[in-house]
Scaffold this motif. Sequence first.
Motif, PDB file in Angstrom:
ATOM      1  N   UNK A  76      40.267  80.256 117.949  1.00  0.00           N
ATOM      2  CA  UNK A  76      41.401  79.412 118.352  1.00  0.00           C
ATOM      3  C   UNK A  76      41.530  79.385 119.880  1.00  0.00           C
ATOM      4  N   UNK A  77      41.393  80.540 120.516  1.00  0.00           N
ATOM      5  CA  UNK A  77      41.505  80.612 121.973  1.00  0.00           C
ATOM      6  C   UNK A  77      40.392  79.813 122.645  1.00  0.00           C
ATOM      7  N   UNK A  78      39.186  79.892 122.095  1.00  0.00           N
ATOM      8  CA  UNK A  78      38.058  79.149 122.658  1.00  0.00           C
ATOM      9  C   UNK A  78      38.286  77.638 122.560  1.00  0.00           C
ATOM     10  N   UNK A  79      38.724  77.192 121.416  1.00  0.00           N
ATOM     11  CA  UNK A  79      38.972  75.749 121.255  1.00  0.00           C
ATOM     12  C   UNK A  79      40.155  75.322 122.118  1.00  0.00           C
ATOM     13  N   UNK A  80      41.159  76.179 122.260  1.00  0.00           N
ATOM     14  CA  UNK A  80      42.285  75.859 123.137  1.00  0.00           C
ATOM     15  C   UNK A  80      41.800  75.624 124.564  1.00  0.00           C
ATOM     16  N   UNK A  81      40.837  76.421 125.009  1.00  0.00           N
ATOM     17  CA  UNK A  81      40.267  76.219 126.349  1.00  0.00           C
ATOM     18  C   UNK A  81      39.552  74.887 126.466  1.00  0.00           C
ATOM     19  N   UNK A  82      38.827  74.499 125.429  1.00  0.00           N
ATOM     20  CA  UNK A  82      38.149  73.191 125.425  1.00  0.00           C
ATOM     21  C   UNK A  82      39.175  72.068 125.449  1.00  0.00           C
ATOM     22  N   UNK A  83      40.254  72.233 124.681  1.00  0.00           N
ATOM     23  CA  UNK A  83      41.328  71.232 124.669  1.00  0.00           C
ATOM     24  C   UNK A  83      41.953  71.103 126.058  1.00  0.00           C
ATOM     25  N   UNK A  84      42.215  72.243 126.685  1.00  0.00           N
ATOM     26  CA  UNK A  84      42.834  72.244 128.015  1.00  0.00           C
ATOM     27  C   UNK A  84      41.937  71.516 129.019  1.00  0.00           C
ATOM     28  N   UNK A  85      40.645  71.804 128.985  1.00  0.00           N
ATOM     29  CA  UNK A  85      39.707  71.156 129.910  1.00  0.00           C
ATOM     30  C   UNK A  85      39.640  69.649 129.664  1.00  0.00           C
ATOM     31  N   UNK A  86      39.577  69.264 128.399  1.00  0.00           N
ATOM     32  CA  UNK A  86      39.521  67.835 128.071  1.00  0.00           C
ATOM     33  C   UNK A  86      40.813  67.137 128.478  1.00  0.00           C
ATOM     34  N   UNK A  87      41.944  67.791 128.242  1.00  0.00           N
ATOM     35  CA  UNK A  87      43.230  67.206 128.627  1.00  0.00           C
ATOM     36  C   UNK A  87      43.353  67.037 130.128  1.00  0.00           C
ATOM     37  N   UNK A  88      42.894  68.034 130.867  1.00  0.00           N
ATOM     38  CA  UNK A  88      42.929  67.944 132.332  1.00  0.00           C
ATOM     39  C   UNK A  88      42.059  66.789 132.822  1.00  0.00           C
ATOM     40  N   UNK A  89      40.868  66.657 132.242  1.00  0.00           N
ATOM     41  CA  UNK A  89      39.969  65.569 132.644  1.00  0.00           C
ATOM     42  C   UNK A  89      40.571  64.207 132.291  1.00  0.00           C
ATOM     43  N   UNK A  90      41.185  64.118 131.126  1.00  0.00           N
ATOM     44  CA  UNK A  90      41.810  62.858 130.715  1.00  0.00           C
ATOM     45  C   UNK A  90      42.984  62.489 131.604  1.00  0.00           C
ATOM     46  N   UNK A  91      43.790  63.484 131.961  1.00  0.00           N
ATOM     47  CA  UNK A  91      44.932  63.224 132.847  1.00  0.00           C
ATOM     48  C   UNK A  91      44.452  62.763 134.214  1.00  0.00           C
ATOM     49  N   UNK A  92      43.394  63.367 134.713  1.00  0.00           N
ATOM     50  CA  UNK A  92      42.827  62.947 135.998  1.00  0.00           C
ATOM     51  C   UNK A  92      42.282  61.523 135.912  1.00  0.00           C
ATOM     52  N   UNK A  93      41.651  61.187 134.802  1.00  0.00           N
ATOM     53  CA  UNK A  93      41.111  59.838 134.622  1.00  0.00           C
ATOM     54  C   UNK A  93      42.221  58.795 134.579  1.00  0.00           C
ATOM     55  N   UNK A  94      43.396  59.179 134.121  1.00  0.00           N
ATOM     56  CA  UNK A  94      44.532  58.240 134.097  1.00  0.00           C
ATOM     57  C   UNK A  94      44.871  57.729 135.495  1.00  0.00           C
ATOM     58  N   UNK A  95      44.720  58.611 136.464  1.00  0.00           N
ATOM     59  CA  UNK A  95      45.074  58.258 137.839  1.00  0.00           C
ATOM     60  C   UNK A  95      44.215  57.134 138.386  1.00  0.00           C
ATOM     61  N   UNK A  96      42.996  57.009 137.891  1.00  0.00           N
ATOM     62  CA  UNK A  96      42.105  55.964 138.394  1.00  0.00           C
ATOM     63  C   UNK A  96      41.975  54.780 137.444  1.00  0.00           C
ATOM     64  N   UNK A  97      42.559  54.884 136.260  1.00  0.00           N
ATOM     65  CA  UNK A  97      42.429  53.804 135.272  1.00  0.00           C
ATOM     66  C   UNK A  97      43.410  52.672 135.500  1.00  0.00           C
ATOM     67  N   UNK A  98      44.405  52.897 136.361  1.00  0.00           N
ATOM     68  CA  UNK A  98      45.366  51.837 136.639  1.00  0.00           C
ATOM     69  C   UNK A  98      46.288  51.586 135.461  1.00  0.00           C
ATOM     70  N   UNK A  99      47.219  50.660 135.628  1.00  0.00           N
ATOM     71  CA  UNK A  99      48.165  50.352 134.542  1.00  0.00           C
ATOM     72  C   UNK A  99      47.508  49.464 133.478  1.00  0.00           C
TER      73      UNK A  99
END
Length: 129
Positions: A76-99
Motif C-alpha cells: 500500500x505504501x509503495x503504491x501510495x508513492x506512485x500515486x503521489x508522483x503521478x498526482x504531482x506530475x499531473x498537477x504540474x501538467x495542468x499549469x501548462x495545459x491552459x484553460x
Amino acid sequence: MAAAVAREVALIAAYDAASRSAPAATVLIDFGSHHREHLARLRSLGPAVQSAAAPASPSSLSTSTPLTPAAIRALFASIAGKERSAGDAGALACATAGPTPFAELLAEIAGNEAQHAALLPGFPIPAAR
C-alpha cells in the motif's frame, strides 16, 4: 496528453500486480478501476492517445500467493508513492495545459491520485481469504 496516458497505464499495471499479490485487498481493485476510468476519459479527448497500450483486464490475470499483513502494508505504501508522483506530475501538467477540458481532466485525475496516496497508507489490512 501521452504522458498522462502513460501515467495511468503505469498505475493500472501497479494496481493489477498488487491485487494479484493481495487478492483480499479489494481497495486495490477499486482504486485500479478509477484509473481505468481516467484512461478511458483521456482517450476520449483525442486520437493522439488512442494507440497507447491498454493494460490487461484484472479478471484475466492469475493470482499468486497472498501476502502477509506487513507485506500488504508495504505494498500500500509503495503504491501510495506512485500515486503521489503521478498526482504531482499531473498537477504540474495542468499549469501548462491552459484553460481546456484536458486541463480540467488532469486536475481531476491529480486530485484523485492525491486522495489515493493519502488513503492507502492507513487503509485497513484485510484478513487473508
